[in-house]
Write an enzyme that holds these catalytic residues in place. Structure first.
Site, mmCIF file in Angstrom:
data_model
loop_
_atom_site.group_PDB
_atom_site.id
_atom_site.type_symbol
_atom_site.label_atom_id
_atom_site.label_comp_id
_atom_site.label_asym_id
_atom_site.label_seq_id
_atom_site.Cartn_x
_atom_site.Cartn_y
_atom_site.Cartn_z
ATOM 1 C CD GLN A 178 6.153 -1.625 4.472
ATOM 2 O OE1 GLN A 178 7.184 -1.866 4.674
ATOM 3 N NE2 GLN A 178 5.680 -0.425 3.794
ATOM 4 C CG HIS A 187 11.131 0.286 4.526
ATOM 5 N ND1 HIS A 187 12.136 1.018 3.988
ATOM 6 C CD2 HIS A 187 10.091 0.352 3.990
ATOM 7 C CE1 HIS A 187 11.282 1.800 3.133
ATOM 8 N NE2 HIS A 187 10.089 1.198 3.097
ATOM 9 C CE1 TYR A 221 7.630 6.266 -1.150
ATOM 10 C CE2 TYR A 221 8.589 6.372 0.925
ATOM 11 C CZ TYR A 221 7.910 5.671 -0.176
ATOM 12 O OH TYR A 221 8.253 4.411 -0.208
#
Length: 369
Positions: free
Chosen positions: A77, A139, A255
């Site tokens: 990310q 994150h 998750y």
């Protein structure tokens, strides 16, 4: 109470009439664009996660990227993230960037600035480095909000920092930057210390993965939002010295389907203004204060990467209807784009601009028919 309101609102979702807006792709060929900023001369700056800062002018995408941009860690990310102009840009020409830097096994979020001269950032310097470093490439947070000078304070900025995923317990530790918002002067010096023995600049803790922060100068309110785990994405009103709960409180689950926590609320921890279950993966956010869509005035526009309960094939924008600071409804916008929406911004003329999160990313202008 807020979670009950959110459930009620889930039954009040509206889909916009397609005839009310015109969507025009102004630029394509952007590689995973993440953020944009409007220059005073009508041009735009757009970040691409692989590490390029692009200029868009009246003819389209300028072929040569802006020079002087720092090296980034483009992994997971991470990459080149937000871009923001100094409140005094017209005289100081300073452009601020956030990015992930380092190696996969030793990296962090950085904030830096340089003066835009022609097509180059000159005298670029790092003004903030989130500590400690991490071994994950997810994150990061990274969204910036500029706060202009007020009678009792110089100009400053806020930046959100994620929990690094593997370090979620550290979001309750103000000694680190994991899962925090940081308040800095424009040169990177911390504005205030609101927790004892806090890491430099930390004003709030208990965040998972902040993706947007917006300053409402009229009402002197700061809105932020962040990703929950599976469900539990949040909009918060950001206040100094507050603990937003993660991972002690959450409206989502892991998750794997396991509980992260049994608590949706906990004494002494701030409750969200609004919650999404299922998740919509909110990304950018803008406060609409333009004239082109007066019916949206004072509402939040939230970019979403996934459908959630919107009934659209991919990402979209949620118009979060605010009435005296309370969320009273939502409207689903621009689902016809058919892509993950990474950022949403309001242009100087009141038009809305979207960035799609894809290898052949698009810059889309939304105007009134």
């Amino acid at each position: 109470m807020r979670s009950i309101i959110s459930v009620i609102i889930a039954g009040m979702l509206m889909t916009s009439a397609a005839s009310a807006q015109t969507l025009e792709t102004r630029v394509s060929g952007l590689e995973y664009p993440w953020s944009l900023a409007f220059l005073p001369d009508g041009r735009m700056l757009v970040t691409e996660k692989p590490g390029r800062l692009r200029i868009v002018d009246e003819t389209g995408l300028v072929a040569t990227p802006v020079g002087g941009v720092p090296d980034v860690l483009w992994s997971g990310q991470g990459g080149l993230l937000d871009v923001a102009l100094s409140p005094g840009f017209e005289t100081d020409h300073l452009v601020y960037l956030s990015w992930s830097g380092g190696s996969v096994d030793d990296n962090t979020l950085y904030l830096g600035r340089g003066r835009l001269q022609g097509g180059t950032l000159v005298d670029f310097e790092i003004v903030f480095e989130a500590m400690p470093h991490r071994r994950t490439d997810v994150h990061y947070g990274g969204r910036i909000a500029m706060i202009p000078a007020e009678a009792d304070a110089p100009p400053s900025l806020l930046i959100g920092i994620g929990d690094g995923f593997d370090y979620r317990e550290e979001a309750q530790n103000p000694d680190t930057h994991f899962g925090t918002f940081v308040h800095l002067l424009l040169d990177g010096q911390p504005v205030q210390r609101t927790f004892e023995q806090a890491a430099p600049g930390v004003i709030s803790i208990g965040h998972r993965n902040p993706q947007a922060v917006v300053h409402d100068a009229v009402n002197r309110v700061i809105y932020s939002h962040e990703h929950g785990p599976r469900g539990g994405d949040e909009i918060n009103i950001l206040e100094a010295s507050s603990n937003y709960g993660w991972p002690i409180t959450s409206h989502g689950i892991d998750y794997t389907g396991a509980l992260v926590t049994p608590f949706e609320a906990y004494a002494g921890m701030a409750e969200p203004l609004h919650v999404w279950v299922p998740s919509i993966a909110p990304s950018g956010m803008a406060l609409y204060q333009g004239e082109m869509f007066p019916e949206w005035h004072g509402d939040l526009l939230v970019a979403a990467l996934i459908p959630g309960d919107a009934g659209v094939p991919s990402g979209h924008v949620r118009r979060v209807d605010l009435d005296d600071g309370d969320v009273v409804g939502e409207e689903i916008l621009f689902g016809e784009v058919g892509a993950r929406i990474r950022d949403v911004r309001v242009g100087p003329d009141g038009a809305v601009w979207l960035l799609t999160d894809e290898a052949d990313g698009r810059l889309i202008r939304v105007s009134r028919d």
